[in-house]
Motif scaffolding. Structure first.
Motif, mmCIF file in Angstrom:
data_model
loop_
_atom_site.group_PDB
_atom_site.id
_atom_site.type_symbol
_atom_site.label_atom_id
_atom_site.label_comp_id
_atom_site.label_asym_id
_atom_site.label_seq_id
_atom_site.Cartn_x
_atom_site.Cartn_y
_atom_site.Cartn_z
ATOM 1 N N LYS A 1 -9.490 -4.754 -0.187
ATOM 2 C CA LYS A 1 -8.288 -5.368 0.369
ATOM 3 C C LYS A 1 -8.259 -6.832 -0.039
ATOM 4 O O LYS A 1 -9.204 -7.579 0.207
ATOM 5 N N LEU A 2 -7.177 -7.264 -0.685
ATOM 6 C CA LEU A 2 -7.028 -8.654 -1.093
ATOM 7 C C LEU A 2 -6.288 -9.471 -0.056
ATOM 8 O O LEU A 2 -6.735 -10.536 0.361
ATOM 9 N N ILE A 3 -5.102 -8.986 0.322
ATOM 10 C CA ILE A 3 -4.252 -9.781 1.209
ATOM 11 C C ILE A 3 -3.262 -8.866 1.925
ATOM 12 O O ILE A 3 -2.854 -7.846 1.387
ATOM 13 N N VAL B 1 -3.100 -4.598 10.931
ATOM 14 C CA VAL B 1 -2.974 -3.180 11.278
ATOM 15 C C VAL B 1 -2.638 -2.377 10.039
ATOM 16 O O VAL B 1 -2.350 -2.925 8.981
ATOM 17 N N LYS B 2 -2.658 -1.059 10.157
ATOM 18 C CA LYS B 2 -2.540 -0.176 9.004
ATOM 19 C C LYS B 2 -1.167 -0.142 8.340
ATOM 20 O O LYS B 2 -1.054 0.227 7.192
ATOM 21 N N ASP B 3 -0.105 -0.490 9.020
ATOM 22 C CA ASP B 3 1.236 -0.257 8.477
ATOM 23 C C ASP B 3 1.927 -1.524 7.991
ATOM 24 O O ASP B 3 3.131 -1.659 8.085
ATOM 25 N N CYS B 4 1.168 -2.468 7.441
ATOM 26 C CA CYS B 4 1.747 -3.704 6.930
ATOM 27 C C CYS B 4 1.637 -3.761 5.416
ATOM 28 O O CYS B 4 0.717 -3.188 4.839
ATOM 29 N N PRO B 5 2.534 -4.483 4.753
ATOM 30 C CA PRO B 5 2.408 -4.663 3.310
ATOM 31 C C PRO B 5 1.045 -5.273 2.969
ATOM 32 O O PRO B 5 0.615 -6.244 3.585
ATOM 33 N N THR B 6 0.368 -4.667 1.999
ATOM 34 C CA THR B 6 -0.983 -5.077 1.623
ATOM 35 C C THR B 6 -1.163 -4.910 0.126
ATOM 36 O O THR B 6 -0.594 -4.004 -0.471
ATOM 37 N N ILE B 7 -1.961 -5.793 -0.484
ATOM 38 C CA ILE B 7 -2.338 -5.651 -1.885
ATOM 39 C C ILE B 7 -3.844 -5.417 -1.940
ATOM 40 O O ILE B 7 -4.614 -6.146 -1.309
ATOM 41 N N TYR B 8 -4.254 -4.399 -2.686
ATOM 42 C CA TYR B 8 -5.659 -4.061 -2.880
ATOM 43 C C TYR B 8 -5.994 -4.181 -4.361
ATOM 44 O O TYR B 8 -5.158 -3.927 -5.222
ATOM 45 N N ALA B 9 -7.232 -4.540 -4.667
ATOM 46 C CA ALA B 9 -7.740 -4.521 -6.042
ATOM 47 C C ALA B 9 -8.648 -3.309 -6.180
ATOM 48 O O ALA B 9 -9.298 -2.892 -5.218
ATOM 49 N N PHE C 1 -4.180 -2.848 -9.356
ATOM 50 C CA PHE C 1 -3.848 -3.158 -7.974
ATOM 51 C C PHE C 1 -3.194 -1.946 -7.330
ATOM 52 O O PHE C 1 -2.465 -1.202 -7.987
ATOM 53 N N LEU C 2 -3.445 -1.758 -6.052
ATOM 54 C CA LEU C 2 -2.719 -0.803 -5.226
ATOM 55 C C LEU C 2 -1.874 -1.626 -4.270
ATOM 56 O O LEU C 2 -2.339 -2.635 -3.745
ATOM 57 N N VAL C 3 -0.638 -1.194 -4.049
ATOM 58 C CA VAL C 3 0.271 -1.927 -3.179
ATOM 59 C C VAL C 3 0.734 -1.007 -2.060
ATOM 60 O O VAL C 3 1.230 0.096 -2.306
ATOM 61 N N GLN C 4 0.546 -1.454 -0.834
ATOM 62 C CA GLN C 4 1.020 -0.718 0.338
ATOM 63 C C GLN C 4 2.279 -1.395 0.830
ATOM 64 O O GLN C 4 2.313 -2.618 1.009
ATOM 65 N N GLY C 5 3.349 -0.619 1.017
ATOM 66 C CA GLY C 5 4.604 -1.168 1.502
ATOM 67 C C GLY C 5 5.567 -0.064 1.879
ATOM 68 O O GLY C 5 5.206 1.107 1.872
ATOM 69 N N GLU C 6 6.761 -0.432 2.193
ATOM 70 C CA GLU C 6 7.800 0.528 2.541
ATOM 71 C C GLU C 6 8.235 1.300 1.302
ATOM 72 O O GLU C 6 8.270 0.754 0.198
ATOM 73 N N THR C 7 8.585 2.565 1.470
ATOM 74 C CA THR C 7 9.112 3.375 0.375
ATOM 75 C C THR C 7 10.636 3.362 0.477
ATOM 76 O O THR C 7 11.204 3.997 1.356
ATOM 77 N N PRO C 8 11.313 2.617 -0.395
ATOM 78 C CA PRO C 8 12.773 2.569 -0.330
ATOM 79 C C PRO C 8 13.380 3.860 -0.865
ATOM 80 O O PRO C 8 12.813 4.510 -1.741
ATOM 81 N N LEU D 1 7.846 4.123 -5.878
ATOM 82 C CA LEU D 1 8.118 2.704 -5.675
ATOM 83 C C LEU D 1 7.705 2.339 -4.262
ATOM 84 O O LEU D 1 7.856 3.137 -3.347
ATOM 85 N N VAL D 2 7.186 1.132 -4.082
ATOM 86 C CA VAL D 2 6.999 0.582 -2.745
ATOM 87 C C VAL D 2 7.634 -0.792 -2.730
ATOM 88 O O VAL D 2 7.724 -1.463 -3.762
ATOM 89 N N GLU D 3 8.097 -1.195 -1.590
ATOM 90 C CA GLU D 3 8.758 -2.485 -1.437
ATOM 91 C C GLU D 3 7.887 -3.386 -0.566
ATOM 92 O O GLU D 3 7.494 -2.994 0.527
ATOM 93 N N ILE D 4 7.591 -4.583 -1.074
ATOM 94 C CA ILE D 4 6.796 -5.546 -0.317
ATOM 95 C C ILE D 4 7.539 -6.873 -0.298
ATOM 96 O O ILE D 4 8.345 -7.152 -1.185
ATOM 97 N N PRO D 5 7.279 -7.714 0.700
ATOM 98 C CA PRO D 5 7.964 -9.001 0.764
ATOM 99 C C PRO D 5 7.455 -9.966 -0.304
ATOM 100 O O PRO D 5 6.269 -9.969 -0.642
#
Length: 63
Positions: free
Chosen positions: A5-7, A12-20, A26-33, A46-50
């Motif tokens: 986990k980078l940032i 909690v588990k359901d927030c936008p996150t960037i992993y290396a 990179f893996l990106v966790q975010g909303e699926t538009p 696709l995932v959407e992150i701020p």
């Protein structure tokens, strides 16, 4: 695959996150538009992150 986990925008588990990964990716966790109108291959998504998450990662020297 080793994932680090980078940032994130929260702890909690359901927030936008960037992993290396140990693959140099990179893996990106975010909303699926679902209103993007793009044709994405079945094996991709696709995932959407701020933007603030990317700015924070750059400012912290993580990417």
């Amino acid at each position: 695959m080793l994932v680090t986990k980078l940032i994130s925008t929260c702890d909690v588990k359901d927030c936008p996150t960037i992993y290396a990964t140990d693959r140099g990716t990179f893996l990106v966790q975010g909303e699926t538009p679902d209103d993007h109108g793009l044709k994405i291959p079945a094996h991709e998504t696709l995932v959407e992150i701020p933007v603030e998450l990317i700015k924070k990662a750059i400012a912290d020297g993580l990417i």
